[in-house]
Design a protein around this motif. Structure first.
Motif, PDB file in Angstrom:
ATOM      1  N   ARG A  40       0.861  -0.959   0.407  1.00 36.16           N
ATOM      2  CA  ARG A  40       0.367  -0.158  -0.204  1.00 36.16           C
ATOM      3  C   ARG A  40       1.319   1.237   0.181  1.00 36.16           C
ATOM      4  N   LYS A  41       0.744   2.247  -0.987  1.00 37.38           N
ATOM      5  CA  LYS A  41       1.063   3.247  -0.996  1.00 37.38           C
ATOM      6  C   LYS A  41       0.203   4.901  -0.079  1.00 37.38           C
ATOM      7  N   VAL A  42       1.721   5.072   0.301  1.00 40.85           N
ATOM      8  CA  VAL A  42       1.672   6.441   1.461  1.00 40.85           C
ATOM      9  C   VAL A  42       2.311   7.464   0.974  1.00 40.85           C
ATOM     10  N   PRO A  43       1.122   8.541   0.281  1.00 40.30           N
ATOM     11  CA  PRO A  43       2.400   9.496  -0.763  1.00 40.30           C
ATOM     12  C   PRO A  43       1.345   9.964   0.204  1.00 40.30           C
ATOM     13  N   HIS A  44       0.978  10.464   1.340  1.00 39.87           N
ATOM     14  CA  HIS A  44      -0.051  11.251   1.866  1.00 39.87           C
ATOM     15  C   HIS A  44       0.632  10.671   3.618  1.00 39.87           C
ATOM     16  N   GLY A  45       1.537   9.999   3.614  1.00 38.61           N
ATOM     17  CA  GLY A  45       2.479  10.417   5.194  1.00 38.61           C
ATOM     18  C   GLY A  45       3.346  11.389   5.346  1.00 38.61           C
ATOM     19  N   ALA A  46       3.356  10.838   6.270  1.00 39.14           N
ATOM     20  CA  ALA A  46       4.907  11.572   7.240  1.00 39.14           C
ATOM     21  C   ALA A  46       5.758  10.739   7.966  1.00 39.14           C
ATOM     22  N   ILE A  47       7.602  10.615   7.773  1.00 41.14           N
ATOM     23  CA  ILE A  47       8.388   9.916   8.755  1.00 41.14           C
ATOM     24  C   ILE A  47       8.430  11.117  10.041  1.00 41.14           C
ATOM     25  N   LEU A  48       8.218  10.578  11.378  1.00 42.30           N
ATOM     26  CA  LEU A  48       8.733  10.969  11.695  1.00 42.30           C
ATOM     27  C   LEU A  48       9.987  10.668  13.019  1.00 42.30           C
ATOM     28  N   ARG A  49      10.512  11.088  13.824  1.00 43.15           N
ATOM     29  CA  ARG A  49      11.635  10.947  14.518  1.00 43.15           C
ATOM     30  C   ARG A  49      11.061  11.495  15.927  1.00 43.15           C
ATOM     31  N   THR A  50      10.762  10.145  16.260  1.00 42.68           N
ATOM     32  CA  THR A  50      10.133  10.518  17.470  1.00 42.68           C
ATOM     33  C   THR A  50      10.494  10.719  18.629  1.00 42.68           C
ATOM     34  N   VAL A  51      10.068  11.032  19.611  1.00 43.31           N
ATOM     35  CA  VAL A  51      10.613  11.984  21.049  1.00 43.31           C
ATOM     36  C   VAL A  51       9.805  12.207  22.603  1.00 43.31           C
ATOM     37  N   ALA A  52       8.639  11.161  22.135  1.00 37.49           N
ATOM     38  CA  ALA A  52       7.943  10.220  23.215  1.00 37.49           C
ATOM     39  C   ALA A  52       7.055   9.384  22.776  1.00 37.49           C
ATOM     40  N   SER A  53       7.535   8.182  23.135  1.00 38.40           N
ATOM     41  CA  SER A  53       6.494   6.869  22.917  1.00 38.40           C
ATOM     42  C   SER A  53       6.221   5.800  23.796  1.00 38.40           C
ATOM     43  N   ASN A  54       5.464   5.959  24.560  1.00 38.06           N
ATOM     44  CA  ASN A  54       4.573   5.443  26.269  1.00 38.06           C
ATOM     45  C   ASN A  54       4.100   4.153  25.684  1.00 38.06           C
ATOM     46  N   ILE A  55       5.040   3.381  26.816  1.00 43.87           N
ATOM     47  CA  ILE A  55       4.295   2.147  27.349  1.00 43.87           C
ATOM     48  C   ILE A  55       2.947   2.593  27.648  1.00 43.87           C
ATOM     49  N   CYS A  56       1.643   1.592  27.156  1.00 49.21           N
ATOM     50  CA  CYS A  56       0.597   1.374  27.769  1.00 49.21           C
ATOM     51  C   CYS A  56      -0.262  -0.093  28.131  1.00 49.21           C
ATOM     52  N   GLY A  57      -1.455   0.041  28.618  1.00 50.41           N
ATOM     53  CA  GLY A  57      -1.850  -0.900  28.869  1.00 50.41           C
ATOM     54  C   GLY A  57      -2.116  -1.661  28.109  1.00 50.41           C
ATOM     55  N   SER A  58      -2.384  -1.756  27.291  1.00 51.28           N
ATOM     56  CA  SER A  58      -3.153  -2.094  26.073  1.00 51.28           C
ATOM     57  C   SER A  58      -1.776  -3.216  25.702  1.00 51.28           C
ATOM     58  N   ASP A  59      -0.655  -2.397  25.393  1.00 55.89           N
ATOM     59  CA  ASP A  59       0.613  -3.137  25.202  1.00 55.89           C
ATOM     60  C   ASP A  59       0.649  -4.621  26.084  1.00 55.89           C
ATOM     61  N   GLN A  60       0.805  -4.418  26.762  1.00 55.65           N
ATOM     62  CA  GLN A  60       0.396  -5.334  28.104  1.00 55.65           C
ATOM     63  C   GLN A  60      -0.194  -6.685  27.764  1.00 55.65           C
ATOM     64  N   HIS A  61      -1.636  -6.225  27.422  1.00 56.33           N
ATOM     65  CA  HIS A  61      -2.173  -7.298  26.968  1.00 56.33           C
ATOM     66  C   HIS A  61      -1.749  -8.238  25.966  1.00 56.33           C
ATOM     67  N   MET A  62      -0.629  -7.429  25.041  1.00 56.27           N
ATOM     68  CA  MET A  62      -0.164  -8.528  24.010  1.00 56.27           C
ATOM     69  C   MET A  62       1.420  -8.929  25.023  1.00 56.27           C
TER      70      MET A  62
END
Length: 406
Positions: A40-62
């Motif tokens: 799938r092509k994503v010409p409408h997208g942006a690439i980010l350098r991550t400033v912050a990304s949090n651990i979520c309880g939803s991640d813990q279920h996985m």
């Protein structure tokens, strides 16, 4: 091409920081990627350098092995970043912008998006409405617990912070805009919280604490948070909530001691499908419908339940065969008899994130303090996951690129 490092789910109980591909404007095959999305092509997208990304309880279920997430899935749906590259179809978002990323991926073009139901976009997940980064059965968009991440439909999805320096000063608060703050706020709004409301929040994890802080922002008279974890209950008390230990006695009786009546106007479920039975201490057996049933019993007739807690259709570790497929023993008759209303599902983050950003920037909400946010480097993610899973009263914020001040 720049290198990339990311947090990947390996097996139940284990995550690792791994080398991974730098994003491109095309979805590649990989763990969890829906085959219909490959290429799938994503010409409408942006690439980010991550400033912050949090651990979520939803991640813990996985990570606990309680979903059908495949090994090597790159995790992370709570993303704040700096735009470093834009696709040819991006018109308004610019390189250098500091932005919050709603955890739900939405196209801005379908019927649901146009009705502000961005949690159930029709165009981003070939299997069913709704999508998210780094999450099982959500279309396979790569997660953002990484140094770099691709965001599709950038002009639509990204919330730009108006002032870079101000944003970096308040980044520990603003990082909560991607998920837990709007999710908690949605729980409070859909529970009908308003000026003078009495509110019970089930669960003192980060989403529960965000829901409690949101209820205060909305004018609640009393906010009561219930949990079995005393450290998390102490965190709720730190910003003015009443608390009950649901393992220490009858819930209606404890509510009556605080309010004078054994019920509340509004109930919020911030626990989800790994709930444990009330009144049996910390070793209580899992009972996935127990929070929903208790909320129905203690919410006043004509009231409402907001249900930001996660419920899934595939739970290999469930206590019974029905629960493995998301079928729970709900006392729906209680809800019917009391004329209660229910709101479930992903929070439509874009419905709230700008307003909540303004509340943060103008000093109306100190959400990082409320959830006890702590920044850690990307390489410490496995430790953060382990401590969070053990019940730490902490919201772990990953700092993959060194943006966050000590």
């Amino acid at each position: 091409m720049a290198a990339n490092r990311a947090v990947a789910y390996k097996e139940p109980g284990k995550v690792e920081v791994v080398d991974t591909d730098y994003p491109t404007f095309e979805l590649k095959d990989g763990p969890g990627v829906n085959p219909a999305n490959v290429g799938r092509k994503v010409p409408h997208g942006a690439i980010l350098r991550t400033v912050a990304s949090n651990i979520c309880g939803s991640d813990q279920h996985m990570v606990r092995g309680r979903t059908t997430a495949p090994p090597n899935l790159v995790l992370g749906h709570e993303i704040t970043g700096e735009v470093v590259e834009t696709g040819p179809d991006v018109e308004f978002i610019k390189v250098g912008d500091l932005v919050s990323v709603p955890f739900n991926i939405s196209c801005g073009r379908c019927r649901n998006c146009k009705e502000r139901k961005t949690g159930i976009c029709l165009n981003v997940n070939p299997d069913r409405p709704g999508s998210a980064y780094g999450y099982v059965d959500m279309g396979g968009w790569v997660g953002g617990q990484a140094q770099y991440v691709l965001v599709p439909y950038a002009d639509w999805n990204l919330l730009k912070f108006p002032d870079r320096d101000q944003a970096l000063e308040k980044i520990m608060d603003l990082t909560m805009l991607s998920d837990i703050l709007p999710t908690g706020f949605h729980g409070a709004v859909t529970a009908g919280v308003g000026v003078g409301s009495t509110v019970y929040v089930a669960g003192a994890g980060p989403v529960g604490l965000a829901a409690a802080a949101s209820a205060q922002l909305l004018g609640a008279a009393v906010v009561i948070v219930g949990d079995m974890n005393e450290d998390r209950l102490a965190q709720a008390r730190s910003f003015g909530c009443e608390t009950v230990n649901v393992g220490a006695g009858d819930l209606p009786e404890q509510l009556g001691e605080i309010l004078g009546v054994p019920e509340v106007d509004c109930g919020i479920d911030a626990v989800g499908f790994e709930a444990r039975g009330h009144g049996h201490g910390a070793q209580a057996q899992e009972a996935p419908a127990t929070v929903l049933n208790s909320l129905m019993s203690i919410t006043a007739a004509g009231g409402a339940l907001g249900i930001p807690g996660l419920y899934v259709t595939g739970d290999p570790g469930a206590v019974d065969e029905a629960a493995k497929h998301g079928s729970l023993s709900l006392s729906l008759g209680t809800g019917w008899a009391k004329s209660l209303s229910f709101t479930t599902g992903q929070c439509p983050v874009m419905k709230y994130n700008r307003q909540l950003m303004m509340a943060i920037l103008h000093g109306r909400l100190e959400i990082a303090k409320a959830v006890n946010a702590k920044a850690i480097p990307l390489q410490d993610a496995p430790t953060g996951y382990a401590e969070f899973d053990a019940g730490a009263a902490t919201k772990y914020v990953l700092d993959p690129n060194g943006y966050i001040k000590a």
